[in-house]
Write a protein that holds these residues in place. Structure first.
Motif, PDB file in Angstrom:
ATOM      1  N   PRO A  13       0.860  -1.138  -0.110  1.00 42.43           N
ATOM      2  CA  PRO A  13      -0.033   0.056   0.086  1.00 42.43           C
ATOM      3  C   PRO A  13       0.927   1.113   0.041  1.00 42.43           C
ATOM      4  O   PRO A  13       1.887   1.169   0.441  1.00 42.43           O
ATOM      5  N   LEU A  14       0.189   2.317  -0.711  1.00 45.11           N
ATOM      6  CA  LEU A  14       0.959   3.695  -0.410  1.00 45.11           C
ATOM      7  C   LEU A  14       1.253   4.144   0.853  1.00 45.11           C
ATOM      8  O   LEU A  14       0.246   4.060   1.785  1.00 45.11           O
ATOM      9  N   TYR A  66       4.092   5.073  -8.897  1.00 46.25           N
ATOM     10  CA  TYR A  66       4.641   6.051  -9.239  1.00 46.25           C
ATOM     11  C   TYR A  66       5.700   7.115  -8.434  1.00 46.25           C
ATOM     12  O   TYR A  66       6.412   7.638  -8.845  1.00 46.25           O
ATOM     13  N   GLY A  67       5.613   6.550  -7.088  1.00 47.17           N
ATOM     14  CA  GLY A  67       6.911   7.377  -6.464  1.00 47.17           C
ATOM     15  C   GLY A  67       7.270   6.527  -5.272  1.00 47.17           C
ATOM     16  O   GLY A  67       6.371   5.708  -4.872  1.00 47.17           O
ATOM     17  N   ILE A  68       8.273   6.643  -4.776  1.00 50.22           N
ATOM     18  CA  ILE A  68       8.606   5.768  -3.537  1.00 50.22           C
ATOM     19  C   ILE A  68       9.289   6.633  -2.510  1.00 50.22           C
ATOM     20  O   ILE A  68       9.843   8.034  -2.698  1.00 50.22           O
ATOM     21  N   PHE A 128       9.757   2.042  -0.045  1.00 44.53           N
ATOM     22  CA  PHE A 128       8.281   1.673   0.020  1.00 44.53           C
ATOM     23  C   PHE A 128       7.706   2.553  -0.896  1.00 44.53           C
ATOM     24  O   PHE A 128       7.940   3.783  -1.232  1.00 44.53           O
ATOM     25  N   PRO A 129       6.523   2.146  -1.581  1.00 44.56           N
ATOM     26  CA  PRO A 129       5.759   3.274  -2.388  1.00 44.56           C
ATOM     27  C   PRO A 129       4.989   4.223  -1.643  1.00 44.56           C
ATOM     28  O   PRO A 129       4.574   4.002  -0.495  1.00 44.56           O
ATOM     29  N   SER A 130       5.279   5.558  -2.216  1.00 45.16           N
ATOM     30  CA  SER A 130       4.720   6.462  -1.615  1.00 45.16           C
ATOM     31  C   SER A 130       3.931   7.699  -2.369  1.00 45.16           C
ATOM     32  O   SER A 130       4.070   7.467  -3.519  1.00 45.16           O
ATOM     33  N   VAL A 139      13.413   1.125  -9.384  1.00 37.54           N
ATOM     34  CA  VAL A 139      11.884   1.159  -9.203  1.00 37.54           C
ATOM     35  C   VAL A 139      11.488   2.446 -10.185  1.00 37.54           C
ATOM     36  O   VAL A 139      12.100   3.198 -10.376  1.00 37.54           O
ATOM     37  N   GLY A 140      10.173   1.810 -10.613  1.00 34.19           N
ATOM     38  CA  GLY A 140       9.652   2.917 -11.732  1.00 34.19           C
ATOM     39  C   GLY A 140       9.625   2.355 -13.089  1.00 34.19           C
ATOM     40  O   GLY A 140      10.006   1.057 -13.494  1.00 34.19           O
ATOM     41  N   GLY A 141       9.496   2.962 -14.266  1.00 33.47           N
ATOM     42  CA  GLY A 141       9.747   2.646 -15.601  1.00 33.47           C
ATOM     43  C   GLY A 141       8.219   2.043 -15.805  1.00 33.47           C
ATOM     44  O   GLY A 141       7.445   1.471 -15.090  1.00 33.47           O
TER      45      GLY A 141
END
Length: 229
Positions: A37-38, A138-140, A150-152, A104-106
């Motif tokens: 979870p974000l 989208y962001g960490i 962690f996802p943020s 992370v990302g892409g």
């Protein structure tokens, strides 16, 4: 510099399929990460890293250096050595140790920018919504004390959000390489940045004497600009 995965040295990899075939835990780790979870981070507890920026620091006890970067493929080959140098310079108290790397990302964007940058390694972050490819994460965030990634999601992107954002697309850069995949706040963010440029056409006003803007964290956790007398 040798590359290790699960304490095993990686030999030369010629294709992404070969990488995942030899090290299937990478895909499993990616699935686990994107399912998290974000986390809404307290704005008084972080520094936001914008596109084409990186930040490096250590926790108060100096136990380990952390560096977070947002690479967009514009100059990755020259950026990576700077990231390594930033971490090693903050780890000078230790002659031994290892650098842990998290990518992370892409996603499967229309222009294939992510694939060119990551050689399809980050394809696990792709999802199709209403016929459009979008990134899952989208962001960490990174916990400096524990090293946890962690996802943020972030509401505040300071300090000096508009100034730092303006730097990324002055000189004829596109506002976005994937406009259909941008998050909801993107349009307002671009509008505020353009308005900032219109209100500050002269850089001398922002950087008197060609000196950089400096900020420090207050005891309350806010970012405050340092004004030299």
């Amino acid at each position: 510099m040798p590359l290790f995965s699960q304490n095993r040295r990686l030999e030369r990899i010629n294709a992404t399929a070969e990488l995942f075939d030899k090290y299937p835990h990478l895909q499993e780790n990616a699935r686990t990460f994107r399912a998290k979870p974000l986390v809404d981070v307290d704005p008084k507890c972080f520094l936001y890293v914008q596109q084409r920026e990186f930040a490096a620091t250590t926790p108060a006890d100096g136990s380990g250096a952390v560096c977070l970067a947002h690479c967009d493929g514009s100059s990755t080959w020259s950026e990576v050595p700077l990231l390594v140098q930033a971490v090693t310079s903050l780890s000078s108290v230790s002659n031994d140790g290892r650098l842990e790397l998290h990518l992370v990302g892409g996603f499967n964007d229309e222009s294939k920018t992510s694939h060119k940058l990551s050689h399809n390694i980050l394809e696990m972050n792709d999802i199709v919504v209403d016929g459009t490819h979008r990134p899952v994460v989208y962001g960490i965030g990174v916990n400096v004390k524990t090293g946890d990634v962690f996802p943020s999601s972030f509401i505040h992107k300071g300090p000096a959000e508009q100034l730092r954002s303006a730097r990324t697309f002055t000189g004829g850069q596109y506002l976005s390489t994937s406009p259909m995949a941008e998050p909801p706040h993107f349009v307002q963010h671009m509008k505020s940045t353009i308005q900032f440029l219109l209100e500050h056409p002269d850089s001398d006003e922002l950087f008197p004497g060609a000196q950089p803007q400096l900020y420090h964290r207050t005891e309350m956790g806010d970012w405050e600009r340092v004004v030299k007398s």
